[in-house]
Design a protein around this motif. Structure first.
Motif, PDB file in Angstrom:
ATOM      1  N   ARG A  54       0.846  -1.211   0.000  1.00 19.87           N
ATOM      2  CA  ARG A  54       0.000   0.000   0.000  1.00 19.87           C
ATOM      3  C   ARG A  54       0.873   1.250   0.000  1.00 19.87           C
ATOM      4  O   ARG A  54       0.584   2.210  -0.709  1.00 19.87           O
ATOM      5  CB  ARG A  54      -0.933   0.002   1.216  1.00 19.87           C
ATOM      6  N   ALA A  55       1.951   1.217   0.793  1.00 22.99           N
ATOM      7  CA  ALA A  55       2.858   2.368   0.845  1.00 22.99           C
ATOM      8  C   ALA A  55       3.532   2.568  -0.509  1.00 22.99           C
ATOM      9  O   ALA A  55       3.680   3.698  -0.984  1.00 22.99           O
ATOM     10  CB  ALA A  55       3.912   2.160   1.939  1.00 22.99           C
ATOM     11  N   LEU A  99      11.738   2.422   0.889  1.00 19.92           N
ATOM     12  CA  LEU A  99      10.664   1.494   1.244  1.00 19.92           C
ATOM     13  C   LEU A  99      11.155   0.047   1.330  1.00 19.92           C
ATOM     14  O   LEU A  99      10.921  -0.638   2.324  1.00 19.92           O
ATOM     15  CB  LEU A  99       9.503   1.599   0.253  1.00 19.92           C
ATOM     16  N   VAL A 100      11.834  -0.423   0.283  1.00 17.66           N
ATOM     17  CA  VAL A 100      12.294  -1.822   0.279  1.00 17.66           C
ATOM     18  C   VAL A 100      13.362  -2.056   1.354  1.00 17.66           C
ATOM     19  O   VAL A 100      13.267  -3.006   2.126  1.00 17.66           O
ATOM     20  CB  VAL A 100      12.763  -2.264  -1.125  1.00 17.66           C
ATOM     21  N   PRO A 101      14.397  -1.172   1.454  1.00 21.45           N
ATOM     22  CA  PRO A 101      15.365  -1.356   2.538  1.00 21.45           C
ATOM     23  C   PRO A 101      14.701  -1.350   3.919  1.00 21.45           C
ATOM     24  O   PRO A 101      15.045  -2.164   4.778  1.00 21.45           O
ATOM     25  CB  PRO A 101      16.304  -0.152   2.391  1.00 21.45           C
ATOM     26  N   GLY A 102      13.733  -0.461   4.107  1.00 24.03           N
ATOM     27  CA  GLY A 102      13.008  -0.408   5.380  1.00 24.03           C
ATOM     28  C   GLY A 102      12.256  -1.702   5.637  1.00 24.03           C
ATOM     29  O   GLY A 102      12.247  -2.235   6.746  1.00 24.03           O
ATOM     30  N   PHE A 103      11.655  -2.223   4.589  1.00 23.15           N
ATOM     31  CA  PHE A 103      10.925  -3.490   4.696  1.00 23.15           C
ATOM     32  C   PHE A 103      11.886  -4.621   5.074  1.00 23.15           C
ATOM     33  O   PHE A 103      11.580  -5.450   5.931  1.00 23.15           O
ATOM     34  CB  PHE A 103      10.226  -3.788   3.364  1.00 23.15           C
ATOM     35  N   PHE A 104      13.057  -4.628   4.450  1.00 24.63           N
ATOM     36  CA  PHE A 104      14.060  -5.660   4.751  1.00 24.63           C
ATOM     37  C   PHE A 104      14.488  -5.603   6.222  1.00 24.63           C
ATOM     38  O   PHE A 104      14.584  -6.629   6.886  1.00 24.63           O
ATOM     39  CB  PHE A 104      15.299  -5.497   3.860  1.00 24.63           C
ATOM     40  N   ASP A 155      21.430   6.336  12.298  1.00 25.85           N
ATOM     41  CA  ASP A 155      20.249   7.021  12.792  1.00 25.85           C
ATOM     42  C   ASP A 155      19.001   6.641  11.972  1.00 25.85           C
ATOM     43  O   ASP A 155      17.940   6.371  12.538  1.00 25.85           O
ATOM     44  CB  ASP A 155      20.492   8.546  12.748  1.00 25.85           C
ATOM     45  N   LEU A 156      19.160   6.602  10.653  1.00 25.10           N
ATOM     46  CA  LEU A 156      18.026   6.220   9.785  1.00 25.10           C
ATOM     47  C   LEU A 156      17.541   4.805  10.117  1.00 25.10           C
ATOM     48  O   LEU A 156      16.334   4.564  10.237  1.00 25.10           O
ATOM     49  CB  LEU A 156      18.458   6.245   8.310  1.00 25.10           C
ATOM     50  N   MET A 157      18.483   3.876  10.259  1.00 30.62           N
ATOM     51  CA  MET A 157      18.105   2.485  10.554  1.00 30.62           C
ATOM     52  C   MET A 157      17.412   2.375  11.912  1.00 30.62           C
ATOM     53  O   MET A 157      16.438   1.642  12.063  1.00 30.62           O
ATOM     54  CB  MET A 157      19.338   1.576  10.489  1.00 30.62           C
ATOM     55  N   HIS A 158      17.920   3.134  12.888  1.00 27.46           N
ATOM     56  CA  HIS A 158      17.305   3.209  14.207  1.00 27.46           C
ATOM     57  C   HIS A 158      15.847   3.616  14.093  1.00 27.46           C
ATOM     58  O   HIS A 158      14.957   2.993  14.660  1.00 27.46           O
ATOM     59  CB  HIS A 158      18.010   4.295  15.048  1.00 27.46           C
ATOM     60  N   ASP A 210      12.426   1.619  14.939  1.00 28.96           N
ATOM     61  CA  ASP A 210      11.646   2.090  16.088  1.00 28.96           C
ATOM     62  C   ASP A 210      10.258   2.576  15.682  1.00 28.96           C
ATOM     63  O   ASP A 210       9.647   3.384  16.382  1.00 28.96           O
ATOM     64  CB  ASP A 210      12.393   3.231  16.813  1.00 28.96           C
ATOM     65  N   GLY A 211       9.773   2.139  14.546  1.00 27.53           N
ATOM     66  CA  GLY A 211       8.419   2.496  14.133  1.00 27.53           C
ATOM     67  C   GLY A 211       8.327   3.799  13.363  1.00 27.53           C
ATOM     68  O   GLY A 211       7.241   4.320  13.145  1.00 27.53           O
ATOM     69  N   GLY A 212       9.482   4.337  12.931  1.00 25.63           N
ATOM     70  CA  GLY A 212       9.464   5.615  12.236  1.00 25.63           C
ATOM     71  C   GLY A 212       9.584   5.528  10.723  1.00 25.63           C
ATOM     72  O   GLY A 212       9.906   6.530  10.067  1.00 25.63           O
ATOM     73  N   LEU A 213       9.292   4.364  10.155  1.00 26.46           N
ATOM     74  CA  LEU A 213       9.482   4.198   8.709  1.00 26.46           C
ATOM     75  C   LEU A 213       8.651   5.185   7.890  1.00 26.46           C
ATOM     76  O   LEU A 213       9.144   5.779   6.934  1.00 26.46           O
ATOM     77  CB  LEU A 213       9.180   2.747   8.277  1.00 26.46           C
ATOM     78  N   ALA A 214       7.387   5.377   8.275  1.00 22.16           N
ATOM     79  CA  ALA A 214       6.511   6.271   7.509  1.00 22.16           C
ATOM     80  C   ALA A 214       7.128   7.666   7.394  1.00 22.16           C
ATOM     81  O   ALA A 214       7.104   8.279   6.317  1.00 22.16           O
ATOM     82  CB  ALA A 214       5.127   6.340   8.151  1.00 22.16           C
ATOM     83  N   GLY A 215       7.702   8.180   8.479  1.00 21.34           N
ATOM     84  CA  GLY A 215       8.331   9.493   8.462  1.00 21.34           C
ATOM     85  C   GLY A 215       9.575   9.500   7.587  1.00 21.34           C
ATOM     86  O   GLY A 215       9.783  10.421   6.794  1.00 21.34           O
ATOM     87  N   VAL A 216      10.388   8.455   7.705  1.00 22.80           N
ATOM     88  CA  VAL A 216      11.634   8.341   6.942  1.00 22.80           C
ATOM     89  C   VAL A 216      11.354   8.349   5.430  1.00 22.80           C
ATOM     90  O   VAL A 216      12.098   8.944   4.653  1.00 22.80           O
ATOM     91  CB  VAL A 216      12.383   7.043   7.363  1.00 22.80           C
ATOM     92  N   LEU A 217      10.247   7.717   5.031  1.00 18.42           N
ATOM     93  CA  LEU A 217       9.928   7.604   3.603  1.00 18.42           C
ATOM     94  C   LEU A 217       9.648   8.951   2.953  1.00 18.42           C
ATOM     95  O   LEU A 217       9.769   9.104   1.745  1.00 18.42           O
ATOM     96  CB  LEU A 217       8.710   6.686   3.397  1.00 18.42           C
ATOM     97  N   ASN A 218       9.252   9.933   3.763  1.00 23.24           N
ATOM     98  CA  ASN A 218       8.911  11.245   3.210  1.00 23.24           C
ATOM     99  C   ASN A 218      10.082  12.206   3.166  1.00 23.24           C
ATOM    100  O   ASN A 218       9.935  13.352   2.749  1.00 23.24           O
ATOM    101  CB  ASN A 218       7.770  11.865   4.021  1.00 23.24           C
ATOM    102  N   GLU A 219      11.254  11.760   3.623  1.00 24.97           N
ATOM    103  CA  GLU A 219      12.414  12.651   3.653  1.00 24.97           C
ATOM    104  C   GLU A 219      13.177  12.620   2.340  1.00 24.97           C
ATOM    105  O   GLU A 219      13.157  11.620   1.626  1.00 24.97           O
ATOM    106  CB  GLU A 219      13.327  12.249   4.812  1.00 24.97           C
TER     107      GLU A 219
END
Ligand SMILES: [Zn+2]
Length: 235
Positions: A120-121, A130-135, A187-190, A194-203
């Motif tokens: 969906r994202a 997105l894919v790295p975050g998913f991994f 920091d990005l991986m952290h 820690d549940g911050g993927l949605a925010g990271v995707l918009n940067e």
């Protein structure tokens, strides 16, 4: 077991005989299942185009001598993904990783939910992380969350300057081996974990985006012990 309902995402399909397919899905309640879709390749199939990889469907399955897919209704079409080669390549990479880690008939609702969320994202926004975050999240779900809170070898809190795939974590200057990693990438991986993927995707994309992409892909590959065939290269 007879007739039962479930929801799932199609991971892949293979031809079976003249007009059938074996469809592999990751489901909400039954883990990974392989079911036969009879007549799916006929022009007037009752399944229409609803059983392609990435299809998110509500299913009616019949368990007899084999598992038969008797009905499939679309929950998400993900047309945006299928009509864009780049998005489709990213989706395929995620489907492949899920196919590798999912256990047949072992319920794992979280894996199913993560994949649906990621698709969906991806349909909404084709973000490089997105894919790295998913991994990274998939590794954590598998019990292999990268160690980022201190040196994975000696425990020194910081600085952390490298990432070791074998140990599965960041290393201090004294223990450093493996690819170098910046503070920003850690920091990005952290934040992703820690549940911050949605925010990271918009940067916006930064050099750390490429670092995390490379590290997460390598960590996933290391975990799967083989290179993913369709890894998307960020260029
Ligand atoms: Zn150390």
């Amino acid at each position: 077991m007879g007739l039962y309902r479930d929801q799932g995402v199609v991971l892949r399909t293979i031809r079976l005989g003249e007009s059938d397919r074996i469809v592999t899905l990751v489901t909400q309640a039954h883990g990974k299942v392989r079911a036969v879709a009879k007549g799916v390749r006929k022009t007037k199939s009752r399944f229409g185009g609803r059983l392609e990889p990435t299809s998110h469907v509500s299913l009616l399955l019949y368990e007899g001598r084999e598992l038969d897919l008797t009905q499939a209704e679309a929950l998400d079409h993900f047309r945006v993904i299928r009509e864009d080669l780049d998005r489709l390549a990213r989706a395929t990479t995620m489907l492949e990783a899920v196919d590798q880690v999912a256990q047949e008939r072992q319920p794992g609702a979280r894996l199913y939910q993560m994949l649906v969320g990621a698709l969906r994202a991806l349909a909404a926004h084709n973000a490089p992380l997105l894919v790295p975050g998913f991994f990274l999240k998939l590794l954590a779900l598998e019990g292999f969350q990268p160690i980022l809170d201190g040196c994975a070898s000696c425990g020194t809190p910081e600085p952390l300057v490298a990432f070791d795939l074998v140990v599965g974590g960041a290393l201090c200057p004294a223990c450093a081996r493996g690819p170098r990693v910046s503070e920003q990438a850690i920091d990005l991986m952290h934040r992703i974990l820690d549940g911050g993927l949605a925010g990271v995707l918009n940067e916006p994309v930064t050099p750390a985006t490429y670092e995390v992409t490379d590290l997460a892909t390598r960590a996933m590959e290391h975990h799967l012990e083989r290179r993913l065939r369709s890894v998307t290269v960020l260029d």
